[in-house]
Motif scaffolding. Structure first.
Motif, PDB file in Angstrom:
ATOM      1  N   GLY A 779       0.768  -1.228   0.000  1.00  0.00           N
ATOM      2  CA  GLY A 779       0.000   0.000   0.000  1.00  0.00           C
ATOM      3  C   GLY A 779       0.795   1.271   0.000  1.00  0.00           C
ATOM      4  O   GLY A 779       0.214   2.338  -0.245  1.00  0.00           O
ATOM      5  N   ASP A 780       2.081   1.251   0.265  1.00  0.00           N
ATOM      6  CA  ASP A 780       2.859   2.480   0.330  1.00  0.00           C
ATOM      7  C   ASP A 780       4.149   2.381  -0.481  1.00  0.00           C
ATOM      8  O   ASP A 780       5.185   2.929  -0.111  1.00  0.00           O
ATOM      9  CB  ASP A 780       3.191   2.830   1.779  1.00  0.00           C
ATOM     10  CG  ASP A 780       3.902   1.673   2.484  1.00  0.00           C
ATOM     11  OD1 ASP A 780       4.072   0.606   1.839  1.00  0.00           O
ATOM     12  OD2 ASP A 780       4.265   1.832   3.663  1.00  0.00           O
ATOM     13  N   GLY A 781       4.094   1.659  -1.583  1.00  0.00           N
ATOM     14  CA  GLY A 781       5.277   1.482  -2.413  1.00  0.00           C
ATOM     15  C   GLY A 781       6.144   0.325  -1.977  1.00  0.00           C
ATOM     16  O   GLY A 781       7.188   0.061  -2.571  1.00  0.00           O
ATOM     17  N   ARG A 782       5.720  -0.350  -0.955  1.00  0.00           N
ATOM     18  CA  ARG A 782       6.457  -1.507  -0.485  1.00  0.00           C
ATOM     19  C   ARG A 782       5.683  -2.784  -0.820  1.00  0.00           C
ATOM     20  O   ARG A 782       4.494  -2.746  -1.117  1.00  0.00           O
ATOM     21  CB  ARG A 782       6.716  -1.409   1.007  1.00  0.00           C
ATOM     22  CG  ARG A 782       7.613  -0.243   1.402  1.00  0.00           C
ATOM     23  CD  ARG A 782       7.838  -0.184   2.894  1.00  0.00           C
ATOM     24  NE  ARG A 782       6.605   0.123   3.619  1.00  0.00           N
ATOM     25  CZ  ARG A 782       6.507   0.094   4.955  1.00  0.00           C
ATOM     26  NH1 ARG A 782       7.574  -0.229   5.675  1.00  0.00           N
ATOM     27  NH2 ARG A 782       5.371   0.382   5.548  1.00  0.00           N
ATOM     28  N   PHE A 783       6.377  -3.934  -0.724  1.00  0.00           N
ATOM     29  CA  PHE A 783       5.724  -5.189  -1.063  1.00  0.00           C
ATOM     30  C   PHE A 783       6.363  -6.328  -0.259  1.00  0.00           C
ATOM     31  O   PHE A 783       7.455  -6.180   0.324  1.00  0.00           O
ATOM     32  CB  PHE A 783       5.837  -5.493  -2.561  1.00  0.00           C
ATOM     33  CG  PHE A 783       7.240  -5.724  -3.034  1.00  0.00           C
ATOM     34  CD1 PHE A 783       7.774  -7.019  -3.117  1.00  0.00           C
ATOM     35  CD2 PHE A 783       8.056  -4.655  -3.399  1.00  0.00           C
ATOM     36  CE1 PHE A 783       9.069  -7.214  -3.553  1.00  0.00           C
ATOM     37  CE2 PHE A 783       9.345  -4.862  -3.831  1.00  0.00           C
ATOM     38  CZ  PHE A 783       9.862  -6.141  -3.907  1.00  0.00           C
ATOM     39  N   VAL A 784       5.658  -7.432  -0.216  1.00  0.00           N
ATOM     40  CA  VAL A 784       6.199  -8.647   0.399  1.00  0.00           C
ATOM     41  C   VAL A 784       6.337  -9.713  -0.692  1.00  0.00           C
ATOM     42  O   VAL A 784       5.701  -9.625  -1.745  1.00  0.00           O
ATOM     43  CB  VAL A 784       5.293  -9.161   1.536  1.00  0.00           C
ATOM     44  CG1 VAL A 784       5.275  -8.163   2.693  1.00  0.00           C
ATOM     45  CG2 VAL A 784       3.891  -9.464   1.028  1.00  0.00           C
ATOM     46  N   ILE A 785       7.185 -10.710  -0.406  1.00  0.00           N
ATOM     47  CA  ILE A 785       7.400 -11.812  -1.353  1.00  0.00           C
ATOM     48  C   ILE A 785       6.156 -12.685  -1.414  1.00  0.00           C
ATOM     49  O   ILE A 785       5.611 -13.081  -0.377  1.00  0.00           O
ATOM     50  CB  ILE A 785       8.618 -12.651  -0.947  1.00  0.00           C
ATOM     51  CG1 ILE A 785       9.869 -11.770  -0.929  1.00  0.00           C
ATOM     52  CG2 ILE A 785       8.812 -13.836  -1.879  1.00  0.00           C
ATOM     53  CD1 ILE A 785      11.076 -12.455  -0.337  1.00  0.00           C
ATOM     54  N   THR A 786       5.735 -12.992  -2.627  1.00  0.00           N
ATOM     55  CA  THR A 786       4.526 -13.796  -2.822  1.00  0.00           C
ATOM     56  C   THR A 786       4.878 -15.171  -3.375  1.00  0.00           C
ATOM     57  O   THR A 786       5.962 -15.357  -3.940  1.00  0.00           O
ATOM     58  CB  THR A 786       3.583 -13.098  -3.797  1.00  0.00           C
ATOM     59  OG1 THR A 786       4.207 -13.066  -5.090  1.00  0.00           O
ATOM     60  CG2 THR A 786       3.257 -11.673  -3.338  1.00  0.00           C
ATOM     61  N   PRO A 787       3.977 -16.136  -3.219  1.00  0.00           N
ATOM     62  CA  PRO A 787       4.218 -17.466  -3.807  1.00  0.00           C
ATOM     63  C   PRO A 787       4.443 -17.418  -5.319  1.00  0.00           C
ATOM     64  O   PRO A 787       5.217 -18.192  -5.869  1.00  0.00           O
ATOM     65  CB  PRO A 787       2.951 -18.240  -3.457  1.00  0.00           C
ATOM     66  CG  PRO A 787       2.434 -17.571  -2.227  1.00  0.00           C
ATOM     67  CD  PRO A 787       2.746 -16.113  -2.388  1.00  0.00           C
ATOM     68  N   ALA A 788       3.753 -16.492  -5.988  1.00  0.00           N
ATOM     69  CA  ALA A 788       3.932 -16.397  -7.441  1.00  0.00           C
ATOM     70  C   ALA A 788       5.360 -16.021  -7.793  1.00  0.00           C
ATOM     71  O   ALA A 788       5.925 -16.525  -8.761  1.00  0.00           O
ATOM     72  CB  ALA A 788       2.943 -15.378  -8.007  1.00  0.00           C
ATOM     73  N   MET A 789       5.951 -15.111  -6.999  1.00  0.00           N
ATOM     74  CA  MET A 789       7.331 -14.713  -7.260  1.00  0.00           C
ATOM     75  C   MET A 789       8.280 -15.896  -7.084  1.00  0.00           C
ATOM     76  O   MET A 789       9.192 -16.112  -7.883  1.00  0.00           O
ATOM     77  CB  MET A 789       7.734 -13.571  -6.319  1.00  0.00           C
ATOM     78  CG  MET A 789       6.954 -12.299  -6.522  1.00  0.00           C
ATOM     79  SD  MET A 789       7.458 -11.050  -5.294  1.00  0.00           S
ATOM     80  CE  MET A 789       6.249  -9.765  -5.599  1.00  0.00           C
TER      81      MET A 789
END
Length: 953
Positions: A779-789
């Motif tokens: 939500g603020d330009g940040r992200f977490v690692i996802t299973p798809a990645m």
């Protein structure tokens, strides 16, 4: 009644002695003189030599006119006018016009000398008598035979000393002399290994075997002869050099050094007719002293002082009387009583055997006993054992008048076997020769003709088997045949199988692979030389034919293997090495020197055309870029960078060029297969296994010959569809890049997969509130690692951390509960995706490979780890943000590393660009594209603008 022998004065009138060294034509003279008479007898020292002279006389006067008489063989045609005999088999009272006795110097021999002396003194031709031999016998013959005419014949060729040489370096047509069977065998084996083979001549061999071995040498099948002093007695051989490997022998009584006359007799076998000969030493024999050499070269030896003598006037009145007569002392000067020979020693044993004494009751019985004792000891056994055989034969002769047929059959049967090795066969030949002698004695057998034929058949069969064993062991038939054909300069019959096996004259000589001949690896020394020479001669036309076929070969028959080898139908014909241009390696043909001239030019031209075709086919995008004349300016510069870096360039390394590249240049590069990604500028076609393998090979060729096979595992994994893999420290890092991978931490990730990863990350960074929330967005330009990645990379959460760090992303840990709460709030506010979008997304594959699916299990994702372990001190969640754009370090970054203040820092903050306080993606505004230039649709700026426009709607 026996009376002691009175002194007798022998006459030399009508007797002529023809004396001289070897190679003076004495034997030839005797044959010519005998054939000029109506009848004649010639006595020779060896059964082998008697056989040779017999054949020569038969050629002159016809086989029906010549008899051969030896102890073991009798060929006596009815009405024969000439007799060729061994000295022992000569009649004691000759009735022929001509008589000749050869090698009369043997009258001084301890074992057989008395027999020669008896024939010299007592056997005369009616019209002519010739005594042949060495000049050393002249004084004693003139003393014993007053009135003797002596003719000295000079040697027809010169004999010279050649010094010492190693056995393996002796010249062709050499005879090596030794005096024990073990030494003879050892030398013959050495010559076989180093020079192709040798014939073997020893006194213990049967005449048939010796003849076969001599013929092997005479025919040129082998160039070396290993022999005992048997060759010194009249064997006519084409020997150019005689080498003494031993100079000591056992003479039947003791070991002693050869005397100069004996050495001269043997050395004299070198040289035939007018061809000069040489002699020398070899092995462990020290060089001969000058005096001895001079005597041998000049044929000047000490004269014989005495001749061995034994009475011919035997007293058969009793055994004791016979023994006493044998001890008679000669009454003439120049004669000495001979030492007890085999027959006399046998008599001594039998005279102590009471079984023999009891049945020996008359003069006829004693005479029969003495005749039986004349049986030669062919087996060289102990006197007692030899006496036992004589005793059995004598018992049959006295009691039955004949040798028992059953006993004879039993003894013959024991020898009638051809199995076993050389020594075994030699022993059986000695056995059968004993019974061959028995079968040829008059009145000893009831059916002598049957046993003569039977024993002769067995002896011949054993002799042939022994010759075969000797040849198999000491002669390389392949080498001998090839060398003989080479010397004769004949056209050789060569065949080449489909597998490349080369046979010449029926013998396998090696392997022909492409245009290179490899000789049989079992060949050594002269063998290898003969094979190479024969193959070179036989394969001359084959190289021409192969060159024509290769020049016309289609591309499908040629291939470049992973180690840089050029193959034609699976066979190696060349190899690649570095050239001036890495895309144009140099070809080295692997061909023998026989491939020359136009044939070589055809092969080279065809091979170079294929290598060029192979590179242009697999690396077509790079070769097209290299030839792209329509590219200019920045586009041409980027093309050169792609060629230089094997089709992959990091975007950050050419960030400045990319800013200046116009849309026409981008379009032109795309037409050549170039793709503009977020992290890389690359050519996707080069990521396939074949181009990647060729790229790595060409790189290795131009980097000091690095291991060209080291990339094999990487190419194999690439071919199997692996999107990422764990790196191997033993591989050169450049191999991964050449194979289309980028090193990021412990893993290497394929560059096209990294661009797909960028497609998943960008929506999470540039998400705008009010639109659907992408998976992983914070939500603020940040992200977490996802299973798809993780799925598309086939990596774990730990691997993803290293990969994202390598791509330039920063991370910060936050509380798992806080992270879950925030994500739940965002999901509740912005809701799930529409059902039709979810159904459409379900059609997309989740993982590239099964292994990627396995490695991307939910428990490895940071979000689910936080929720699953909330009750047990949950681990913090890593939230990622973009740190900087992927571009080359500029002067601002250099200043930051040095601790200074970056130039234009305030200006960048005011513009909201990354690096300042307002650098969050949601606060950044993309600059509109210039009106005079169309924006590249593959540019990250164009994609960002399109995303914002979509979110704005």
């Amino acid at each position: 009644m026996y009376r002691p022998q009175e002194p007798v004065v022998f006459s030399g009138h009508s007797v002529q002695a023809v004396l001289g060294p070897t190679n003076t034509g004495k034997t030839h003279l005797a044959i010519e003189r005998m054939c000029a008479r109506r009848t004649g007898i010639i006595g020779l020292p060896l059964r082998l030599l008697a056989r040779e002279v017999y054949s020569r006389v038969c050629e002159k006067v016809g086989v029906d006119n010549v008899a051969l008489v030896t102890g073991e063989e009798k060929i006596v045609p009815k009405g024969a006018r000439y007799s060729v005999c061994t000295v022992e088999a000569m009649p004691r009272d000759a009735r022929a016009e001509f008589v000749a006795i050869d090698e009369v110097q043997l009258a001084g021999d301890f074992e057989r000398g008395h027999i020669f002396t008896d024939r010299i003194l007592n056997v005369r031709g009616i019209e002519e008598t010739l005594l042949l031999g060495a000049a050393t016998a002249a004084p004693i013959l003139q003393k014993l035979l007053p009135g003797l005419s002596v003719v000295t014949r000079p040697r027809m060729s010169h004999l010279a000393y050649a010094g010492s040489k190693k056995i393996t370096r002796l010249p062709r047509r050499s005879a090596i002399v030794a005096f024990s069977s073990d030494e003879v065998y050892a030398i013959a084996e050495l010559i076989r290994r180093q020079r192709g083979g040798a014939a073997v001549v020893m006194g213990s061999l049967s005449p048939r075997t010796r003849n076969a071995q001599v013929e092997l040498y005479q025919n040129g099948d082998v160039d070396y002869l290993v022999a005992t002093d048997a060759i010194g007695m009249g064997l006519n051989l084409d020997v150019d050099h005689v080498a003494f490997a031993q100079t000591r022998k056992f003479d039947g009584h003791q070991f002693r050094d050869l005397n100069p006359a004996e050495m001269g007799q043997i050395a004299g076998r070198a040289g035939r007719h007018l061809r000069d000969g040489t002699f020398g030493v070899s092995g462990q024999v020290p060089p001969l002293d000058d005096e001895l050499v001079e005597r041998i070269e000049s044929h000047e030896f000490a004269a014989l002082n005495v001749l061995q003598w034994r009475t011919r006037n035997f007293d058969f009145s009793s055994i004791d009387a016979l023994k006493a007569s044998l001890d008679t002392v000669p009454q003439m000067q120049g004669l000495t009583r001979a030492l007890p020979a085999v027959d006399q020693r046998a008599l001594e044993f039998l005279s102590r055997d009471m079984a023999v004494v009891d049945i020996c009751n008359s003069a006829n019985d004693v005479e029969t006993l003495w005749e039986t004792c004349s049986l030669p000891d062919y087996r060289k056994i102990a006197p007692a054992q030899h006496a036992d055989i004589i005793s059995s034969i004598y018992d049959d002769l006295i009691k039955n008048g004949r040798v028992n047929e059953d006993y004879m059959a039993q003894q013959v049967k024991r020898a009638d076997r051809t199995d076993g090795e050389i020594d075994t066969l030699s022993h059986r030949i000695a056995q059968i020769r004993t019974w061959t002698y028995v079968s040829n004695r008059p009145k000893w057998l009831a059916d002598p003709l049957h046993w003569q034929e039977k024993t002769r058949e067995i002896e011949d069969k054993l002799s042939d088997a022994l010759h075969e064993r000797l040849t198999k062991r000491f002669v390389d038939r392949r080498t001998s045949v090839l060398m003989k054909r080479l010397r004769e300069n004949n056209e050789m019959d060569a065949e080449i199988s489909a597998a490349g096996d080369v046979t010449v004259e029926g013998h396998h000589v090696g392997q022909l692979e492409g245009f290179r001949f490899t000789a049989d690896n079992t060949a050594e020394g002269e063998d290898a030389k003969a094979i190479r020479a024969a193959a070179s001669k036989a394969l001359a036309s084959e190289f021409e034919k192969r060159a024509e076929r290769f020049a016309a070969a289609p591309n499908g028959d040629l291939a470049v293997s992973s180690d840089g080898t050029l193959r034609w139908l699976g066979t190696t014909v060349g190899t690649l090495t570095s050239g001036d241009d890495w895309l144009k390696p140099r070809l080295v043909l692997l061909a023998d020197e026989q491939l020359t001239g136009p044939a070589l030019d055809k092969v080279r031209a065809r091979a170079e055309r294929f290598v060029t075709f192979h590179i242009e086919t697999h690396l077509k995008p790079l070769t097209d870029l290299q030839k792209a004349d329509e590219l200019s300016g920045i586009a041409r510069g980027i093309a050169f960078r792609l060629i230089e870096h094997h089709g992959i360039v990091a975007r950050r390394d050419i960030a400045d060029e990319m800013k200046s590249l116009d849309q026409d240049g981008r379009a032109a590069l795309r037409r050549y297969g170039v793709r503009f990604g977020f992290y890389h500028i690359f050519v996707p076609a080069l990521l396939k296994p074949a181009p990647a393998g060729l790229l790595t090979l060409l790189w290795a060729l131009n980097n000091d010959g690095k291991d060209k096979n080291g990339y094999g595992e990487i190419i194999t994994l690439l071919a199997s569809g692996r999107t990422s893999l764990v790196t191997d420290p033993s591989f050169d890092k450049e191999f991964y890049k050449l194979s289309g991978y980028r090193l990021l931490g412990p893993r290497a990730v394929r560059v096209d997969i990294l661009e797909r990863l960028a497609d998943l990350i960008r929506p999470t960074i540039y998400w705008k509130p009010g639109t659907e929330l992408p998976e992983g967005a914070y939500g603020d330009g940040r992200f977490v690692i996802t299973p798809a990645m993780m799925s598309i990379l086939g990596a774990t959460a730990e691997d993803m951390e290293e990969i994202l760090k390598g791509l330039g992303y920063r991370h910060e840990p936050i509380d798992a509960v806080e992270a879950n709460q925030k994500l739940d709030a965002l999901k509740a506010q912005h809701g799930p995706k529409p059902a039709e979008d979810q159904a459409e997304e379900a059609k997309e594959p989740v993982a590239e490979t099964a292994e990627a699916e396995q490695e991307s299990k939910p428990e490895e994702t940071p979000t689910e780890q936080a929720s699953g372990e909330a009750e047990e001190a949950p681990k913090p969640v890593l939230v990622w943000r973009q740190a900087r754009f992927e571009r080359a370090p500029n002067r601002n970054r250099l200043a930051e590393r040095k601790g200074g203040k970056p130039a234009g820092d305030q200006k960048q903050r005011r513009k909201g660009k990354p690096g300042g306080k307002n650098s969050h993606p949601q606060n950044a505004k993309a600059s509109p594209p210039r009106k005079e230039k169309a924006m590249d649709p593959d540019s990250p700026f164009a994609k960002l603008q399109a995303l914002k426009q979509q979110l704005g709607k």
